[in-house]
Design an enzyme around this catalytic site. Structure first.
Site, PDB file in Angstrom:
ATOM      1  N   ALA A 309     -55.082 -25.676  47.816  1.00  0.00           N
ATOM      2  CA  ALA A 309     -55.465 -24.670  48.885  1.00  0.00           C
ATOM      3  C   ALA A 309     -55.626 -23.455  47.815  1.00  0.00           C
ATOM      4  CB  ALA A 309     -54.385 -23.806  49.715  1.00  0.00           C
ATOM      5  N   TYR A 310     -54.900 -23.362  47.044  1.00  0.00           N
ATOM      6  CA  TYR A 310     -55.543 -21.896  45.982  1.00  0.00           C
ATOM      7  C   TYR A 310     -57.262 -22.381  45.176  1.00  0.00           C
ATOM      8  CZ  TYR A 310     -54.961 -18.456  42.707  1.00  0.00           C
ATOM      9  OH  TYR A 310     -55.251 -16.608  42.329  1.00  0.00           O
ATOM     10  N   SER A 311     -57.254 -22.966  45.372  1.00  0.00           N
ATOM     11  CA  SER A 311     -58.440 -23.736  44.366  1.00  0.00           C
ATOM     12  C   SER A 311     -59.793 -23.596  45.410  1.00  0.00           C
ATOM     13  CB  SER A 311     -58.089 -24.674  43.567  1.00  0.00           C
ATOM     14  OG  SER A 311     -57.274 -24.768  42.530  1.00  0.00           O
TER      15      SER A 311
END
Lengths: 409, 409
Positions: A309-311
């Site tokens: 999700a962060y990437s």
């Protein structure tokens, strides 16, 4: 005129606090709360001392219906001596111990400092006031203690630190359960168990002794940590006793064994905390990534909901959460600020008990949201308490983002 | 999906470098010079290894007229293994040892990092590359070594670190002189001698063995430091041997003695250096104040010519000099910047051997002038060498301000 170089002033060459405590007949340490440093205007009242710690200062516990006191002298590293008074307030509805007088040098900026008192002889103490994170962590790690032990008094018997007993007189059962669970590690050549093995064992033991299943997350975590330290110390003693009795042929042999022990205490201190938090999030059904990678190969302690999700630039930044973890939190908290560029608000969990108003203001300005175990909230300056988050509160916060995520899918 | 919390990645739980060295059969450490990290384009040539250190890698010294090599495997903490080669170049006019191959991961930014190699078995080593100042200082202090020992190989015999011998086969005389000079401190209950007592003794011994009176200031200082470490270690061994052989009844007894030893090694490391610098300035007839107070109660290591001059607003700022002192100098040099507002240019003395170009540029931008013992200049990137000051040069610089001061009076 030349200054005599033989007398460079300003250098304290005395012993370190941990050494002094080990040589003493008993010691006490405590994070100074906002109340105690005068942040709430009740400065005159001195330090609250837990009733279990009375024996370090007085031969008998205080009697109901009476006020009593003992004069105590506290020697500080700079060579000064404080004439203080250990008091029992037993009249009326009161029943508490306090250490009073002579602490006028403390100010609000000392909130969160660690006060250490080591008893040299009856009513005579060596005192230390540790302000820097590095000094506080060295002290705790060298003695194999953890911040949640703050406020307790430790006896030294036969050179060994005596931990205050478990509740429920469960000592015998504790011994036999650990003997069973750790049998394979007690063999002379067996390695020390991995950190996650010990952490898991601590949680299992807590379930047996404290029925932690029914506790809230904040209390549960503190029990787990305390239990892990007990197990760790239990195992250390049993693993190394035969080396000790046989002596060492050289100094470096002894230093090498001591470094192994000291370095393990050090590396385990923060790691155990992270493992327990991970277990807590997992049991609460919250998804997370630990030691994920962000910009510039930075490694935040926890990212929610995941590394992917962060990437993923399409995943809304507003649904990401960052959590840094620090056992103590004085001067090094700024390190987390650069650990996740996509998440401007940084959550920070710490076992630090009490932080000065000035630091709390700086943290708020840097958009850092503190997550503090609920029982420690009362140790913070009153006007900041409502801004503190508990672990329960933090898990709810992450869950609410999780459910947003469901909608988003 | 939940990540299994049992396997938090990215945590190295192995042993610390100092422990590994003490368990090894011999070890080697070296600050990486600018040449060795490729800053000067000669990257392929590997690390220069001093001839006295050959025995750690090869059973026999290299023969004149021949080239020889040995394959060595180096295990790194992350689990990787480097296949490297220890080479002797003895053909033609060459006669030198080098460790080559497998170090392509090093870049110019590693200049000044500390390479540690501990021999686990013949031709098999555990390697560490320490980049942070804290790690480097812990390593040196835990072993009671000093930065100027860089490049030497140490044997471990019967668990004791073997220092390479004094020159002039002076060992016997060394022993008997120290027995005489330190007799009073060898009594079982006598305290360890004060830092300035040991520092003075080291200078006296140097005068006997090395006729340091005729050396330049830079070489003299390095001899003093080396001698002080030898005396310190000599005394440590003799003071604690009886504790070791009798064993310990508890673990905390052992930890307490080890902490006393380790903490003393730590506190003495930087202090001894300051004492020797003070002695050097005094012998050169330069006036100074050590641990003087400046703005906000800051304490610069050295102020020239005096505290009074600094505090007197009528004394011209251009005639004041600041000198900070750091045994190693990687990430914490910025601390000195705020230590004396009246003196924009900060001089900084360090025993650090090699600093990366990037850091040297930052230091120049912050108006920091490095003072480096002359023999270490060649370890710095070539284009920066002419900007380095030697101790001799620094003393001349301060003297020239002193003579201005005379005129001013």
């Amino acid at each position: 005129m030349l200054l005599p170089f033989q007398n460079l002033p300003g250098r304290f060459e005395g012993e370190e606090p941990a050494s002094v405590c080990l040589k003493s007949s008993g010691f006490f340490f405590k994070f100074l709360s906002a109340n105690e440093t005068g942040a709430t205007g009740s400065h005159q009242a001195g330090f609250y001392i837990h009733r279990d710690a009375y024996w370090l200062f007085m031969p008998e516990p205080g009697k109901k219906g009476e006020n009593q006191y003992r004069d105590v002298a506290i020697h500080w590293p700079e060579g000064t001596v404080t004439d203080s008074r250990f008091r029992w307030y037993g009249k009326g509805t009161r029943s508490e111990y306090r250490l009073t007088q002579g602490f006028h040098f403390l100010g609000e900026e000392n909130t969160g400092d660690l006060l250490v008192l080591a008893r040299l002889e009856e009513s005579v103490f060596q005192g230390f006031l540790l302000s820097r994170e590095e000094s506080i962590e060295s002290f705790l790690q060298e003695l194999g203690l953890n911040p949640s032990d703050s406020g307790k008094a430790y006896g030294i018997q036969n050179g060994e630190i005596q931990l205050p007993g478990l509740q429920y007189s469960a000592e015998d059962q504790f011994e036999s359960t650990l003997q069973d669970a750790l049998r394979e590690y007690l063999e002379p050549d067996a390695p020390f168990p991995a950190a996650d093995r010990l952490a898991r064992l601590a949680r299992e033991q807590c379930e047996i002794y404290f029925r932690t299943g029914s506790l809230n997350l904040d209390e549960k975590l503190l029990r787990w940590i305390d239990m892990e330290y007990r197990i760790f110390r239990w195992l250390e003693l049993r693993k190394y006793s035969h080396y000790l009795s046989q002596g060492f042929s050289t100094m470096e042999d002894m230093i090498q064994l001591s470094l192994t022990i000291l370095n393990r205490r050090k590396s385990r201190a923060g790691y155990g905390l992270e493992l327990h938090l991970a277990a807590l999030f997992e049991s609460a059904g919250v998804t997370f990534a630990s030691q994920a990678r962000t910009e510039g190969n930075k490694k935040p302690d926890f990212l929610f909901p995941s590394q992917d999700a962060y990437s993923n630039p399409d995943f809304p930044a507003s649904r990401l959460t960052f959590l840094g973890v620090k056992t103590t939190c004085k001067d090094r908290w700024r390190q987390i600020l650069s650990e996740a560029d996509r998440i401007p608000e940084k959550h920070l969990f710490t076992l630090q008990q009490g932080i000065s108003s000035a630091q709390l203001r700086e943290m708020a300005e840097a958009d850092v949201q503190l997550v503090i175990p609920r029982p420690y909230h009362r140790l913070f300056p009153e006007s900041f308490r409502k801004q503190l988050m508990s672990l329960e509160g933090f898990v709810d916060y992450v869950r609410s983002k999780d459910s947003q995520e469901m909608l988003f899918r």
